[in-house]
Design a protein around this motif. Structure first.
Motif, PDB file in Angstrom:
ATOM      1  N   GLN A  45       5.200   4.318   8.880  1.00  0.00           N
ATOM      2  CA  GLN A  45       4.001   4.439   8.071  1.00  0.00           C
ATOM      3  C   GLN A  45       2.783   3.893   8.812  1.00  0.00           C
ATOM      4  O   GLN A  45       2.880   2.954   9.589  1.00  0.00           O
ATOM      5  N   GLN A  46       1.641   4.547   8.554  1.00  0.00           N
ATOM      6  CA  GLN A  46       0.380   4.131   9.168  1.00  0.00           C
ATOM      7  C   GLN A  46      -0.606   3.795   8.066  1.00  0.00           C
ATOM      8  O   GLN A  46      -0.921   4.634   7.215  1.00  0.00           O
ATOM      9  N   ASP A  47      -1.060   2.565   8.042  1.00  0.00           N
ATOM     10  CA  ASP A  47      -2.009   2.153   7.023  1.00  0.00           C
ATOM     11  C   ASP A  47      -3.304   2.936   7.137  1.00  0.00           C
ATOM     12  O   ASP A  47      -3.758   3.263   8.240  1.00  0.00           O
ATOM     13  N   ASN A  90       2.170   9.052   2.901  1.00  0.00           N
ATOM     14  CA  ASN A  90       2.503   8.042   3.897  1.00  0.00           C
ATOM     15  C   ASN A  90       3.808   7.328   3.552  1.00  0.00           C
ATOM     16  O   ASN A  90       4.585   6.951   4.441  1.00  0.00           O
ATOM     17  N   ALA A  91       4.046   7.151   2.242  1.00  0.00           N
ATOM     18  CA  ALA A  91       5.251   6.448   1.806  1.00  0.00           C
ATOM     19  C   ALA A  91       6.524   7.221   2.131  1.00  0.00           C
ATOM     20  O   ALA A  91       7.621   6.646   2.140  1.00  0.00           O
TER      21      ALA A  91
END
Length: 402
Positions: A225-227, A219-220
């Motif tokens: 980005q999606q938590d 994700n990084a």
């Protein structure tokens, strides 16, 4: 099948000399001991720091015992030439060396990987450190909480309303590193069996922690980005439960269990993608249901409908649950203060769990015996070593506190 030929004791005949202290190295070698290895733990004159860490009973640490059950324990003063010579003689008969000093310390003592493997090419030499043996961060002091902060792990856990990062109270970095170190040592022993050659292993806390964050790591790298959706504790009337409707089938079963089949047709909940976008709403609806029931009832109803769910339990409750007796999950270990439970390795071979060592040795308990039986020293030599402080036995334990 004899015990020695069982996969659960596959490391029978392997000798490990363990110079490590604290958590990661000792837990690694505890697991090797459970698998049959003969582990000789070498402690300094002041002993492993963990011997003094609570929980304590009559001066004996069950924390230390959990990490070191099944080993033979001796104490050497590596600052004395005679103590160093004894360490070298031990290594000469060993298959594996494990150390967890700051990079360069063992080499400075003449016990580094290059020097020892030049004399013993079959030796598997495992070094455990915070950030690796050769990098810009190698000489930084490191304990698990430092690595948790530096690796991004704590921030991945989330933050409070003021933006303060969460902090993991359990030394996960140490546990993971112990596991990876044990795995790499066994791989190196297989390689040696095939080639006759040992190797040098560099395992560290930072890389170990990074390896348990695949979602966050990927994700990084994304522009947007999606938590990760967080399955938060749900309040019940008498405690807390965790409900995890991860996939579509879980969600459909959840709708039935909660008595809301109409949720299946709501645009905000119809599939995984839109549910993630409305995650807070879904969690709030579930908690509206759990608040009206006891935790045991929530767990029973949801589990019966195929929805992954668990009541929050304390470790004391877990230790008393029949599930773990059925699984043979725990072993009893004896130390100077009595007996206590420890966890066993979490796997079985043909329904046989690797047995855990029955005792946690006192400081210097095996020094005398190892000097005589393993190194062939006589009474005069042993007495001289003890008198000079190059080697310390259990009866000299008072020296650490004088």
């Amino acid at each position: 099948m004899t015990q020695a030929s069982s996969p659960a004791r596959a490391l029978t005949g392997i000798r490990v000399v363990d110079f490590s202290a604290m958590i990661a190295g000792p837990y690694c070698t505890r697991w090797l001991s459970d698998l049959g290895a003969d582990v000789i733990k070498v402690e300094p004159p002041e002993g492993d720091h963990m011997r003094h860490r609570p929980p304590l009973r009559d001066g004996s640490s069950t924390f230390f015992g959990h990490l070191n059950a099944g080993k033979r324990c001796m104490a050497l003063n590596l600052k004395q030439a005679a103590g160093l010579d004894l360490a070298r003689r031990l290594v000469a008969e060993a298959d594996v060396v494990v150390e967890a000093f700051r990079p360069g310390v063992m080499a400075g003592l003449g016990l580094g990987a290059a020097e020892l493997r030049a004399k013993h090419p079959r030796l598997v030499y495992c070094s455990i450190s915070g950030f690796g043996q050769a990098s810009d961060w190698s000489h930084r002091p490191a304990y698990a909480p430092v690595v948790h902060a530096a690796s991004g792990f704590d921030l991945a856990l989330g933050s409070d309303a003021n933006g303060r990062p969460m902090s993991a109270s359990i030394p996960l970095a140490d546990m993971l590193t112990a596991m990876f170190a044990a795995m790499s040592i066994q791989t190196a022993l297989l390689h040696r069996q095939a080639t006759g050659e040992g190797t040098v292993i560099d395992v560290n806390l930072m890389d170990s922690v990074l390896n348990v964050m695949p979602y966050e790591f990927q994700n990084a790298q994304q522009t947007k980005q999606q938590d990760r959706p967080v399955y938060r504790p749900m309040q019940a009337r008498d405690g807390w439960v965790l409900v995890t409707p991860i996939n579509q089938r879980n969600f459909l079963n959840l709708c039935d269990a909660l008595g809301h089949p109409e949720w299946r047709d709501e645009p905000e909940l119809a599939n995984e993608g839109v549910r993630f976008a409305h995650w807070g709403m879904l969690m709030a609806r579930i908690e509206d249901w759990t608040r009206q029931r006891d935790a045991d009832e929530c767990e029973r109803i949801l589990t019966a409908h195929g929805v992954p769910c668990a009541k929050y339990r304390s470790l004391r409750e877990v230790q008393q649950d029949p599930q773990f007796t059925q699984r043979d999950s725990f072993a009893t270990v004896q130390d100077a203060a009595g007996s206590f439970l420890t966890t066993r390795l979490p796997f079985a071979f043909g329904n046989v769990r690797p047995p855990t060592g029955q005792t946690a040795a006192a400081f210097g308990a095996d020094t005398d015996d190892i000097l005589r039986t393993e190194l062939g020293l006589d009474d005069t030599q042993v007495h001289q070593l003890m008198s000079s402080g190059a080697a310390i036995c259990h009866s000299q334990d008072h020296r650490r506190h004088s």
